[in-house]
Design an enzyme around this catalytic site. Structure first.
Site, short mmCIF file in Angstrom:
data_model
loop_
_atom_site.label_atom_id
_atom_site.label_comp_id
_atom_site.label_asym_id
_atom_site.label_seq_id
_atom_site.Cartn_x
_atom_site.Cartn_y
_atom_site.Cartn_z
N ALA A 115 1.39 -1.21 -0.20
CA ALA A 115 -0.08 -0.23 -0.19
C ALA A 115 1.19 1.50 -0.26
O ALA A 115 0.50 2.31 0.87
CB ALA A 115 -1.22 0.24 1.27
N LEU A 116 1.90 0.59 -0.86
CA LEU A 116 2.63 2.22 -1.05
C LEU A 116 2.42 3.70 -1.03
O LEU A 116 2.05 3.70 -2.57
CB LEU A 116 3.96 1.90 -1.67
CG LEU A 116 4.32 0.25 -1.67
CD1 LEU A 116 5.47 -0.22 -2.33
CD2 LEU A 116 5.17 0.37 -0.53
N HIS A 117 3.18 4.65 -0.17
CA HIS A 117 2.67 6.25 -0.54
C HIS A 117 3.58 6.58 -0.87
O HIS A 117 4.97 6.08 -1.19
CB HIS A 117 1.23 6.84 0.42
CG HIS A 117 2.24 5.98 1.41
ND1 HIS A 117 3.40 7.35 2.06
CD2 HIS A 117 1.60 5.61 2.22
CE1 HIS A 117 3.28 6.78 2.95
NE2 HIS A 117 2.59 5.56 3.64
N HIS B 96 7.02 6.26 1.31
CA HIS B 96 7.35 4.71 0.94
C HIS B 96 8.28 5.16 -0.40
O HIS B 96 9.31 5.06 -0.08
CB HIS B 96 6.28 3.82 0.53
CG HIS B 96 5.57 3.00 1.84
ND1 HIS B 96 4.58 3.39 1.65
CD2 HIS B 96 5.82 3.01 2.62
CE1 HIS B 96 4.22 2.31 2.49
NE2 HIS B 96 4.75 2.17 3.32
N SER C 198 0.88 8.37 5.48
CA SER C 198 0.56 7.36 5.86
C SER C 198 -0.46 5.93 5.47
O SER C 198 -1.87 6.31 4.56
CB SER C 198 -0.21 7.27 7.46
OG SER C 198 -0.29 5.85 8.03
N ARG D 298 -2.76 4.45 6.44
CA ARG D 298 -4.35 4.55 7.05
C ARG D 298 -5.07 5.71 7.31
O ARG D 298 -6.16 6.21 7.73
CB ARG D 298 -3.61 4.31 9.13
CG ARG D 298 -3.60 2.75 9.04
CD ARG D 298 -3.59 2.07 10.33
NE ARG D 298 -3.28 0.37 10.29
CZ ARG D 298 -2.13 0.06 10.65
NH1 ARG D 298 -0.84 0.81 10.78
NH2 ARG D 298 -2.59 -1.63 10.14
#
Ligand code: PAF
Length: 282
Positions: A33-35, A38, A189, A191
Site C-alpha cells: 500500500a505504498l504511498h 514509502h 501513512s 492508514r
C-alpha cells in the site's frame, strides 16, 4: 538498457539473488500500500546503494503484528500499483513472500524485545512489536542487506529495531529517514486512506497541535497543551500523548536529553500515530 526489477517470491530465490553481490544491499521493508512516503524511503535507499549497489523492497503484510481486532484481512494490497512505485523509485528487486513461505504453520520461535516495546503503542497493541521484530529478523535473514531503511514516523519501531540489531549483532546498518508529510502537515501513512473526507480535513490539526506545543519548555506543559488542542478536534479519541526520551522512550522529565513528542489518536476508523523532535535545551 532498461533494467528489469527482479521479483523474488521465496526465501531461496532471495538468497540466490543475494549470493555474489559484493556491494551495498539496501533493504526497504514495507507492508505494501505504498504511498509517497514509502517512495521517498526507496529513493533514499537508491542513493545509499549508489549505482553499483542494490535496492530490495520487501512487500509483506505481516499477520503476526496485527492484534485480533485489527485490520489484517482488510489491509489494502494493491500489488500492481506497489510494483510501479518500486520500479519508479529505483528498486532492483522486490521480495514478495506468501504468509506460508514466511511462517511454518507450527512456528514456535519468535524475537521479543522487552523494554522499548512496552510503552507508547506497546500498551494498546500487545504483541505488536514482537511481531515486527520477528518478521524484520526474518526479512534480514532472507535478503541479508548491508543497510535497512526505516521511517522516523514509527519512532518506537525504529528504536526497537535498532535495539534488536544491537542486541542480536545483526551486521546491518539501520538508516532512519525523516517523516514525510502532506503539504498540510499530516504524516503520510497507509492508514490515512481510512479517513472520510471530513476526517481528512481535521487530521492535520494533530500535527499542528504537536508543533505548537513543542514550542513550550517543560515536557509537562507540552503534553498538557497538546492534549488540550487535540481534545478539541471533533471525533478525536486520544490513545496517548507523551513526551519521551528519544532513546529510552521513558517519560521525559526535563529537556536535558533529546526527546520526542509522540501521539496516537483515533479519528473515525483510523488510528493515526505521529512524533516530532523535542531537542535538548542546554
Ligand atoms: O513499518 C512497517 O511497514 C512494518 O512494521 C514493517 C517494518 C515492514 C514490518 O512488517
Amino acid at each position: 538498457m532498461i533494467a528489469v526489477m527482479k521479483s523474488l517470491k521465496t526465501i531461496a530465490a532471495a538468497r540466490r539473488w543475494r549470493k555474489g553481490l559484493e556491494k551495498k544491499v539496501v533493504l526497504v521493508p514495507t507492508m505494501g500500500a505504498l504511498h509517497h512516503g514509502h517512495e521517498a524511503l526507496i529513493r533514499h535507499a537508491r542513493k545509499l546503494a549508489g549505482t553499483d549497489g542494490e535496492v530490495v523492497v520487501s512487500i509483506f503484510v505481516n499477520p503476526t503484528q496485527f492484534g485480533p481486532k485489527e485490520d489484517f484481512n482488510a489491509y489494502p494490497r494493491p500489488l500492481a500499483k506497489d510494483l510501479a512505485v518500486c520500479k519508479r523509485a529505483g528498486a532492483d528487486a522486490v521480495f514478495l513472500p506468501r504468509v506460508d513461505e514466511m511462517y511454518a504453520s507450527d512456528a514456535s520461535v519468535t524475537v521479543a524485545e522487552s523494554n522499548l516495546s512496552e510503552t507508547l503503542c506497546g500498551r494498546s497493541r500487545p504483541g505488536h512489536f514482537g511481531g515486527v521484530c520477528t518478521v524484520v529478523a526474518k526479512l534480514f535473514l532472507a535478503t541479508q542487506p548491508t543497510h535497512a531503511v526505516f521511517g522516523e514516523k514509527d519512532w518506537q519501531q525504529l528504536a526497537t529495531l535498532r535495539r534488536m540489531v544491537r542486541d542480536l549483532n545483526f551486521p546491518i546498518a539501520i538508516e532512519p529517514f525523516p517523516t514525510v508529510r502532506e503539504p498540510d502537515g499530516l504524516a503520510a501513512s497507509s492508514r490515512n486512506a481510512y479517513l472520510t473526507p471530513a476526517e481528512r480535513t481535521l487530521a492535520p490539526r494533530i500535527h499542528a497541535a504537536m508543533a505548537e506545543a513543542s514550542k513550550l519548555k517543560s515536557p509537562r506543559a507540552i503534553m498538557k497543551s497538546c492534549t488540550a488542542a487535540i481534545g478539541k478536534i471533533p471525533g478525536a479519541r486520544i490513545d496517548y500523548i507523551e513526551a519521551v526520551d528519544a532513546s529510552t522512550l521513558r517519560s521525559l522529565s526535563n529537556r536535558k536529553t533529546a526527546g520526542r513528542l509522540a501521539v496516537a489518536v483515533f479519528l473515525g476508523k483510523a488510528r493515526l500515530i505521529d512524533n516530532i523532535p523535542l531537542p535538548s535545551i542546554p
